[in-house]
Design a protein around this motif. Structure first.
Motif, PDB file in Angstrom:
ATOM      1  N   PHE A   3      87.995  94.011  99.770  1.00 30.87           N
ATOM      2  CA  PHE A   3      88.522  95.240 100.328  1.00 30.87           C
ATOM      3  C   PHE A   3      87.535  95.863 101.330  1.00 30.87           C
ATOM      4  O   PHE A   3      87.917  96.376 102.362  1.00 30.87           O
ATOM      5  N   VAL A  27      79.651  90.780  88.853  1.00 31.98           N
ATOM      6  CA  VAL A  27      80.921  90.957  89.553  1.00 31.98           C
ATOM      7  C   VAL A  27      81.299  89.697  90.339  1.00 31.98           C
ATOM      8  O   VAL A  27      82.411  89.200  90.263  1.00 31.98           O
TER       9      VAL A  27
ATOM     10  N   VAL B 118      82.936  95.673  84.524  1.00 35.62           N
ATOM     11  CA  VAL B 118      82.894  94.825  85.708  1.00 35.62           C
ATOM     12  C   VAL B 118      84.280  94.483  86.236  1.00 35.62           C
ATOM     13  O   VAL B 118      84.521  94.420  87.437  1.00 35.62           O
ATOM     14  N   ILE B 121      85.607  97.220  88.326  1.00 33.69           N
ATOM     15  CA  ILE B 121      84.958  97.204  89.646  1.00 33.69           C
ATOM     16  C   ILE B 121      85.625  96.175  90.540  1.00 33.69           C
ATOM     17  O   ILE B 121      85.924  96.424  91.705  1.00 33.69           O
ATOM     18  N   ARG B 122      85.881  95.002  89.973  1.00 34.45           N
ATOM     19  CA  ARG B 122      86.519  93.942  90.770  1.00 34.45           C
ATOM     20  C   ARG B 122      87.866  94.394  91.282  1.00 34.45           C
ATOM     21  O   ARG B 122      88.212  94.191  92.448  1.00 34.45           O
ATOM     22  N   GLY B 126      88.844  94.916  95.025  1.00 35.97           N
ATOM     23  CA  GLY B 126      89.582  93.726  95.425  1.00 35.97           C
ATOM     24  C   GLY B 126      88.703  92.496  95.549  1.00 35.97           C
ATOM     25  O   GLY B 126      88.834  91.722  96.489  1.00 35.97           O
ATOM     26  N   ILE B 127      87.788  92.318  94.566  1.00 30.66           N
ATOM     27  CA  ILE B 127      86.858  91.184  94.637  1.00 30.66           C
ATOM     28  C   ILE B 127      87.285  90.099  93.662  1.00 30.66           C
ATOM     29  O   ILE B 127      87.643  90.380  92.523  1.00 30.66           O
ATOM     30  N   ASN B 128      87.217  88.845  94.121  1.00 28.24           N
ATOM     31  CA  ASN B 128      87.508  87.727  93.233  1.00 28.24           C
ATOM     32  C   ASN B 128      86.271  87.325  92.460  1.00 28.24           C
ATOM     33  O   ASN B 128      85.175  87.257  93.002  1.00 28.24           O
ATOM     34  N   ASN B 129      86.484  87.009  91.188  1.00 29.60           N
ATOM     35  CA  ASN B 129      85.384  86.541  90.371  1.00 29.60           C
ATOM     36  C   ASN B 129      85.151  85.067  90.681  1.00 29.60           C
ATOM     37  O   ASN B 129      85.960  84.218  90.324  1.00 29.60           O
ATOM     38  N   ASP B 130      84.064  84.738  91.371  1.00 29.46           N
ATOM     39  CA  ASP B 130      83.827  83.329  91.717  1.00 29.46           C
ATOM     40  C   ASP B 130      82.813  82.664  90.805  1.00 29.46           C
ATOM     41  O   ASP B 130      82.233  81.636  91.131  1.00 29.46           O
ATOM     42  N   PHE B 131      82.591  83.257  89.628  1.00 28.65           N
ATOM     43  CA  PHE B 131      81.709  82.631  88.644  1.00 28.65           C
ATOM     44  C   PHE B 131      82.513  81.752  87.707  1.00 28.65           C
ATOM     45  O   PHE B 131      83.642  82.068  87.370  1.00 28.65           O
ATOM     46  N   GLN B 135      78.622  80.502  83.539  1.00 25.02           N
ATOM     47  CA  GLN B 135      77.610  81.165  84.365  1.00 25.02           C
ATOM     48  C   GLN B 135      77.596  82.665  84.085  1.00 25.02           C
ATOM     49  O   GLN B 135      76.550  83.279  83.937  1.00 25.02           O
ATOM     50  N   GLU B 136      78.827  83.205  84.018  1.00 28.42           N
ATOM     51  CA  GLU B 136      78.926  84.645  83.810  1.00 28.42           C
ATOM     52  C   GLU B 136      78.296  85.043  82.490  1.00 28.42           C
ATOM     53  O   GLU B 136      77.587  86.040  82.388  1.00 28.42           O
ATOM     54  N   ILE B 139      74.454  85.042  82.709  1.00 26.70           N
ATOM     55  CA  ILE B 139      73.919  86.219  83.409  1.00 26.70           C
ATOM     56  C   ILE B 139      73.989  87.443  82.512  1.00 26.70           C
ATOM     57  O   ILE B 139      73.069  88.256  82.449  1.00 26.70           O
TER      58      ILE B 139
END
Lengths: 356, 148
Positions: A3, A27, B118, B121-122, B126-131, B135-136, B139
């Motif tokens: 976004f 994230v 989290v 927040i995504r 509008g964020i894709n989780n690329d983990f 891995q996630e 972390i």
């Protein structure tokens, strides 16, 4: 597609305090990589340079242990802990986001830590006991931390008078032990000094221009340890502060420059050395202390930028905003504090500087 | 005709409005463009108005806004939804108005700080989780002191 474009996300994340910043690492991969990215770290430090903080150890008589708090303009008051060191320590110096602490239980054990990221390093013990025969109290008089984010390294300095041989009396040699994080080793050099330092002098060490600075007890000059050339120098204070005025003077940093704050009964003067090479002082502000009349005798400046000054009294932390001429109480101890807050208050800024 | 100290700005949707020059040059972009002939800045009207309102406030305050305290006015100014914040950000970024950029960045940072988890927040950004799931998890363990 996200976004917000990446460059915008970076500006946003650079304004997060460290704990929520690290929380957001899960994230996505981009956000995860930021704290290790050089450009982001530089931006983060630039933003936090504008947010001065004060760390205080609060000794509350109603509680068994002392607690540590952090006071700043954007987040107010928050508690933090050094228990990740697994040792009871005193904070001895603060520089560019790192703290140098000494172990209370075991003399000679020092830590360098980033209290926000909880990374720390135990400094190697100095093997030769002769090197550590400080006088008095077997402890270094001056402790300095020179943290240089641009070179990714730090130095710890322990300096003080030493005893000759097995005698317990000082022989006037002023020893200086320097720990270099690059080589992970201690080295020593000696000189001679005749100075004394008050408690506040020792707490308020300033690192600018690759040198550590301490105001001397007499207030007549600033003692400088030049870390590039490993020599002690003197820097003069403004004439107006030197000659028997009876005013109290304190050494602080102001936006990367040396600064002296002079406090009398009714006003506070702020001096900044804008020209370091020619040692030229400018008085940049003269603040009336009328608003805090009752507190003047027990107030001590701890941290500042060009925009504001943080001060501590026995029981409070106050901030003075220079552009709006406003005083604000940021923190106040609820119960009786056994030790005054100014006694163990340090200037601080958050940073993502690694120290492992 | 324009009064001597005003700049005429045309928005993407062809609205023209005058902004006093001292305010207009808060934008680094406009400052540069003022030296060029026949230049146009492409920002939609609603956000132009918003930007100039904010720039005006700053000039009035003679840029005395202290960094660490968003004044009451600004706090209310930024209490808008994510779409508007996004537009303000894009406008501020394009027009290069530092005080506005700073204000929006802080507001969005505060929104993230207030976010409890989290996933929220995504969604908000509008964020894709690329983990990969593993891995996630790793972390999260490393950051377990954060009580995620």
């Amino acid at each position: 597609m996200s976004f917000f474009p990446d460059e915008v996300i970076i500006e946003v994340l650079a304004r997060l305090p460290i704990k929520p910043l690290f929380k957001t690492r899960t994230v996505c991969k981009l956000w995860h990589g930021l704290p290790s990215d050089k450009y982001f770290v530089k931006l983060y430090n630039q933003v936090s340079d504008k947010n001065p903080m004060v760390l205080v150890e609060v000794h509350d008589s109603t509680k068994p242990n002392s607690s540590l708090i952090c006071v700043d303009n954007s987040t107010g008051v928050s508690e933090f802990s050094l228990d990740f060191l697994r040792d009871k320590v005193n904070i001895r110096a603060s520089c560019n986001g790192l703290l140098c602490c000494s172990s209370i239980a075991v003399k000679g054990v020092y830590y360098v830590c980033n209290p926000m990221t909880r990374e720390f390093k135990v400094l190697p013990k100095i093997k030769d006991q002769n090197l550590t025969r400080f006088y008095p109290d077997s402890e270094a008089t001056l402790v300095g931390l020179a943290c240089d984010p641009s070179r990714g390294k730090f130095d710890v300095v322990l300096a003080g008078y030493q005893c000759a041989g097995s005698s317990r009396r000082p022989d006037k040699t002023f020893a200086c032990l320097i720990f270099d994080s690059d080589s992970n080793k201690w080295r020593k050099f000696v000189s001679s000094q005749e100075e004394i330092f008050t408690h506040m002098n020792r707490n308020q060490v300033v690192y600018v221009n690759s040198a550590l600075h301490w105001l001397t007890g007499s207030g007549s000059y600033i003692l400088v340890l030049d870390l590039n050339f490993e020599v002690w120098r003197k820097v003069s204070v403004p004439d107006e502060t030197r000659y028997g005025t009876g005013n109290r003077v304190y050494l602080l940093e102001s936006d990367g420059c040396l600064s002296l704050i002079e406090i009398s009964d009714t006003w506070m003067k702020i001096w900044v050395m804008k020209d370091y090479e020619r040692e030229l002082w400018h008085m940049v502000d003269r603040v009336s202390l009328g608003c805090i009349k009752g507190l003047v005798h027990g107030i001590f400046p701890i941290a500042q930028t060009g925009e504001c000054v943080f001060l501590a009294t026995h029981k409070q932390v106050l901030v003075y905003h220079r552009t709006s001429w406003a005083w604000k109480e940021m923190y106040s101890v609820q119960n009786n504090a056994t030790l005054p807050l100014w006694f163990s208050a340090h200037a601080f800024r958050t940073s993502i500087f690694p120290c492992e | 005709m324009l009064s001597s100290k005003n700049s005429a700005l045309e928005s993407k949707d062809n609205e023209i409005f005058e902004v006093e020059e001292s305010i207009a040059i808060q934008s680094e972009l406009i400052k540069t463009m003022a030296t060029m002939v026949n230049s146009k800045a492409y920002v939609n009207e609603r956000n132009q108005m918003g930007c100039w309102k904010q720039a005006n406030y700053h000039v009035e305050q003679n840029n005395k806004i202290v960094d660490e305290e968003l004044s009451d006015w600004e706090s209310k100014f930024f209490e808008v939804d994510m779409d508007d914040l996004h537009e303000l950000f894009m406008a501020a970024n394009y027009l290069e108005i530092e005080s506005l950029l700073n204000g929006v960045a802080k507001r969005v940072a505060d929104i993230i700080k207030a976010c409890m988890n989290v996933e929220v927040i995504r969604q908000t950004f509008g964020i894709n989780n690329d983990f990969a799931a593993q891995q996630e998890e790793e972390i999260r363990k490393l950051n377990s002191w954060n009580h995620i």
